[in-house]
Design a protein around this motif. Structure first.
Motif, PDB file in Angstrom:
ATOM      1  N   PHE A  29       0.799  -1.216   0.000  1.00  0.00           N
ATOM      2  CA  PHE A  29       0.000   0.000   0.000  1.00  0.00           C
ATOM      3  C   PHE A  29       0.834   1.269   0.000  1.00  0.00           C
ATOM      4  CE2 PHE A  29      -3.916  -2.119   0.326  1.00  0.00           C
ATOM      5  CZ  PHE A  29      -3.705  -3.241   1.103  1.00  0.00           C
ATOM      6  N   SER A  30       2.070   1.156  -0.424  1.00  0.00           N
ATOM      7  CA  SER A  30       2.951   2.315  -0.363  1.00  0.00           C
ATOM      8  C   SER A  30       2.473   3.475  -1.230  1.00  0.00           C
ATOM      9  CB  SER A  30       4.371   1.915  -0.754  1.00  0.00           C
ATOM     10  OG  SER A  30       4.391   1.350  -2.049  1.00  0.00           O
ATOM     11  N   SER A  31       1.663   3.214  -2.245  1.00  0.00           N
ATOM     12  CA  SER A  31       1.164   4.271  -3.127  1.00  0.00           C
ATOM     13  C   SER A  31      -0.226   4.763  -2.746  1.00  0.00           C
ATOM     14  CB  SER A  31       1.125   3.771  -4.569  1.00  0.00           C
ATOM     15  OG  SER A  31       2.401   3.419  -5.034  1.00  0.00           O
ATOM     16  N   TYR A  32      -0.712   4.333  -1.596  1.00  0.00           N
ATOM     17  CA  TYR A  32      -2.063   4.687  -1.164  1.00  0.00           C
ATOM     18  C   TYR A  32      -2.026   5.508   0.107  1.00  0.00           C
ATOM     19  CZ  TYR A  32      -3.904   1.259  -4.461  1.00  0.00           C
ATOM     20  OH  TYR A  32      -4.231   0.572  -5.600  1.00  0.00           O
ATOM     21  N   GLY A  49      -7.503  11.899  10.654  1.00  0.00           N
ATOM     22  CA  GLY A  49      -6.222  12.156  10.027  1.00  0.00           C
ATOM     23  C   GLY A  49      -5.909  11.173   8.923  1.00  0.00           C
ATOM     24  N   ALA A  50      -4.955  11.561   8.099  1.00  0.00           N
ATOM     25  CA  ALA A  50      -4.522  10.699   7.000  1.00  0.00           C
ATOM     26  C   ALA A  50      -3.058  10.970   6.690  1.00  0.00           C
ATOM     27  CB  ALA A  50      -5.368  10.946   5.755  1.00  0.00           C
ATOM     28  N   ASP A  72       5.231   3.038   8.028  1.00  0.00           N
ATOM     29  CA  ASP A  72       6.440   2.299   7.712  1.00  0.00           C
ATOM     30  C   ASP A  72       6.087   1.390   6.550  1.00  0.00           C
ATOM     31  OD1 ASP A  72       8.578   0.538   7.540  1.00  0.00           O
ATOM     32  OD2 ASP A  72       8.860   0.422   9.691  1.00  0.00           O
ATOM     33  N   ASN A  73       6.422   1.823   5.349  1.00  0.00           N
ATOM     34  CA  ASN A  73       6.023   1.071   4.160  1.00  0.00           C
ATOM     35  C   ASN A  73       6.696  -0.298   4.097  1.00  0.00           C
ATOM     36  OD1 ASN A  73       4.263   3.037   3.193  1.00  0.00           O
ATOM     37  ND2 ASN A  73       5.879   4.091   2.052  1.00  0.00           N
ATOM     38  N   ALA A  74       7.878  -0.399   4.657  1.00  0.00           N
ATOM     39  CA  ALA A  74       8.566  -1.699   4.651  1.00  0.00           C
ATOM     40  C   ALA A  74       7.783  -2.729   5.459  1.00  0.00           C
ATOM     41  CB  ALA A  74       9.971  -1.550   5.201  1.00  0.00           C
ATOM     42  N   LYS A  75       7.064  -2.246   6.469  1.00  0.00           N
ATOM     43  CA  LYS A  75       6.266  -3.131   7.320  1.00  0.00           C
ATOM     44  C   LYS A  75       4.791  -3.100   6.949  1.00  0.00           C
ATOM     45  CE  LYS A  75       9.342  -2.779  11.323  1.00  0.00           C
ATOM     46  NZ  LYS A  75       9.446  -2.413  12.765  1.00  0.00           N
ATOM     47  N   ASN A  76       4.439  -2.289   5.948  1.00  0.00           N
ATOM     48  CA  ASN A  76       3.026  -2.149   5.564  1.00  0.00           C
ATOM     49  C   ASN A  76       2.174  -1.776   6.776  1.00  0.00           C
ATOM     50  OD1 ASN A  76       2.386  -2.233   2.858  1.00  0.00           O
ATOM     51  ND2 ASN A  76       1.336  -4.201   2.966  1.00  0.00           N
ATOM     52  N   HIS A  98      -7.225   4.138   1.267  1.00  0.00           N
ATOM     53  CA  HIS A  98      -7.964   4.852   0.230  1.00  0.00           C
ATOM     54  C   HIS A  98      -8.235   3.954  -0.977  1.00  0.00           C
ATOM     55  CE1 HIS A  98      -9.123   8.140  -2.444  1.00  0.00           C
ATOM     56  NE2 HIS A  98      -9.227   8.881  -1.359  1.00  0.00           N
ATOM     57  N   ARG A  99      -9.332   4.231  -1.647  1.00  0.00           N
ATOM     58  CA  ARG A  99      -9.735   3.432  -2.805  1.00  0.00           C
ATOM     59  C   ARG A  99      -8.791   3.587  -3.989  1.00  0.00           C
ATOM     60  NH1 ARG A  99     -14.862   1.531  -2.504  1.00  0.00           N
ATOM     61  NH2 ARG A  99     -16.133   2.343  -0.782  1.00  0.00           N
ATOM     62  N   ILE A 100      -8.223   4.771  -4.154  1.00  0.00           N
ATOM     63  CA  ILE A 100      -7.510   5.096  -5.386  1.00  0.00           C
ATOM     64  C   ILE A 100      -6.060   5.473  -5.084  1.00  0.00           C
ATOM     65  CG2 ILE A 100      -7.502   6.617  -7.419  1.00  0.00           C
ATOM     66  CD1 ILE A 100     -10.501   7.086  -6.873  1.00  0.00           C
ATOM     67  N   ARG A 101      -5.158   4.954  -5.878  1.00  0.00           N
ATOM     68  CA  ARG A 101      -3.746   5.302  -5.737  1.00  0.00           C
ATOM     69  C   ARG A 101      -3.545   6.803  -5.859  1.00  0.00           C
ATOM     70  NH1 ARG A 101      -0.473   4.366  -9.561  1.00  0.00           N
ATOM     71  NH2 ARG A 101       1.434   4.352  -8.357  1.00  0.00           N
ATOM     72  N   LEU A 102      -2.631   7.304  -5.053  1.00  0.00           N
ATOM     73  CA  LEU A 102      -2.175   8.692  -5.154  1.00  0.00           C
ATOM     74  C   LEU A 102      -3.308   9.706  -4.966  1.00  0.00           C
ATOM     75  CD1 LEU A 102       0.290   8.289  -8.162  1.00  0.00           C
ATOM     76  CD2 LEU A 102       0.725   7.996  -5.716  1.00  0.00           C
ATOM     77  N   GLN A 103      -4.294   9.328  -4.168  1.00  0.00           N
ATOM     78  CA  GLN A 103      -5.331  10.272  -3.783  1.00  0.00           C
ATOM     79  C   GLN A 103      -5.556  10.161  -2.288  1.00  0.00           C
ATOM     80  OE1 GLN A 103      -8.933  10.629  -5.956  1.00  0.00           O
ATOM     81  NE2 GLN A 103      -7.981  10.391  -7.965  1.00  0.00           N
ATOM     82  N   VAL A 104      -5.985  11.266  -1.706  1.00  0.00           N
ATOM     83  CA  VAL A 104      -6.235  11.287  -0.268  1.00  0.00           C
ATOM     84  C   VAL A 104      -7.541  12.038  -0.036  1.00  0.00           C
ATOM     85  CG1 VAL A 104      -4.914  13.406   0.091  1.00  0.00           C
ATOM     86  CG2 VAL A 104      -5.208  11.800   1.980  1.00  0.00           C
ATOM     87  N   GLY A 105      -8.257  11.683   1.001  1.00  0.00           N
ATOM     88  CA  GLY A 105      -9.522  12.346   1.281  1.00  0.00           C
ATOM     89  C   GLY A 105      -9.886  12.255   2.741  1.00  0.00           C
ATOM     90  N   VAL A 106     -10.942  12.981   3.115  1.00  0.00           N
ATOM     91  CA  VAL A 106     -11.394  13.002   4.504  1.00  0.00           C
ATOM     92  C   VAL A 106     -12.715  12.264   4.688  1.00  0.00           C
ATOM     93  CG1 VAL A 106     -10.217  15.203   4.868  1.00  0.00           C
ATOM     94  CG2 VAL A 106     -12.646  15.186   4.267  1.00  0.00           C
ATOM     95  N   SER A 107     -13.348  11.872   3.608  1.00  0.00           N
ATOM     96  CA  SER A 107     -14.629  11.174   3.710  1.00  0.00           C
ATOM     97  C   SER A 107     -14.411   9.684   3.864  1.00  0.00           C
ATOM     98  CB  SER A 107     -15.470  11.441   2.463  1.00  0.00           C
ATOM     99  OG  SER A 107     -16.600  10.594   2.436  1.00  0.00           O
ATOM    100  N   ALA A 108     -15.183   9.081   4.746  1.00  0.00           N
ATOM    101  CA  ALA A 108     -15.087   7.631   4.935  1.00  0.00           C
ATOM    102  C   ALA A 108     -15.390   6.883   3.640  1.00  0.00           C
ATOM    103  CB  ALA A 108     -16.026   7.187   6.045  1.00  0.00           C
ATOM    104  N   ASP A 109     -16.233   7.459   2.810  1.00  0.00           N
ATOM    105  CA  ASP A 109     -16.589   6.812   1.543  1.00  0.00           C
ATOM    106  C   ASP A 109     -15.409   6.681   0.597  1.00  0.00           C
ATOM    107  OD1 ASP A 109     -19.907   8.358   1.388  1.00  0.00           O
ATOM    108  OD2 ASP A 109     -19.172   6.565   2.415  1.00  0.00           O
TER     109      ASP A 109
END
Length: 124
Positions: A29-32, A49-50, A72-76, A98-109
């Motif tokens: 999940f390093s890209s999420y 937070g995110a 810690d991406n090495a430990k996921n 998050h559902r989509i790579r390289l995106q961030v949001g505050v909504s649980a959806d």
């Protein structure tokens, strides 16, 4: 199968600290972005937070300066370090991916995979 497992919750006195962990398995999940939410009894699930793929973090005012997210991406694994805890921080805490790579949001959806939650109780 993607799985998130939170740990580290418990009972703490007001003013104390806790560190929650969220271990992900099933894929990398390093890209999420990974988010933390909480839900108090009888209330809606709130964003607290995110952290994005570069380690950039964002927090709502309710926890800013008290909560810190790291990964810690090495430990996921993603962490939520909580300090200066208040009774109103009592809730079940959830991590999510998050559902989509390289995106961030505050909504649980916006988040697709969720952990089972861990209870944090802050006594006064």
């Amino acid at each position: 199968q993607v799985q998130l497992v939170e740990s580290g919750g418990g009972l703490v006195q007001a003013g104390g600290s806790l560190r929650l962990s969220c271990a992900a398995s099933g894929r990398t999940f390093s890209s999420y972005a990974m988010g933390w939410f909480r839900q108090a009894s009888g209330k809606e699930r709130d964003f607290i937070g995110a952290i994005d793929w570069n380690g950039y973090t964002s927090y709502p005012d309710s926890v800013k300066g008290r909560f810190t997210i790291s990964r810690d991406n090495a430990k996921n694994t993603v962490y939520l370090h909580m300090t200066s805890l208040k009774p109103e921080d009592t809730a079940v805490y959830y991590c999510a991916i998050h559902r989509i790579r390289l995106q961030v949001g505050v909504s649980a959806d916006a988040y697709q995979y969720w952990g089972q939650g861990t209870q944090v109780t802050v006594s006064s």
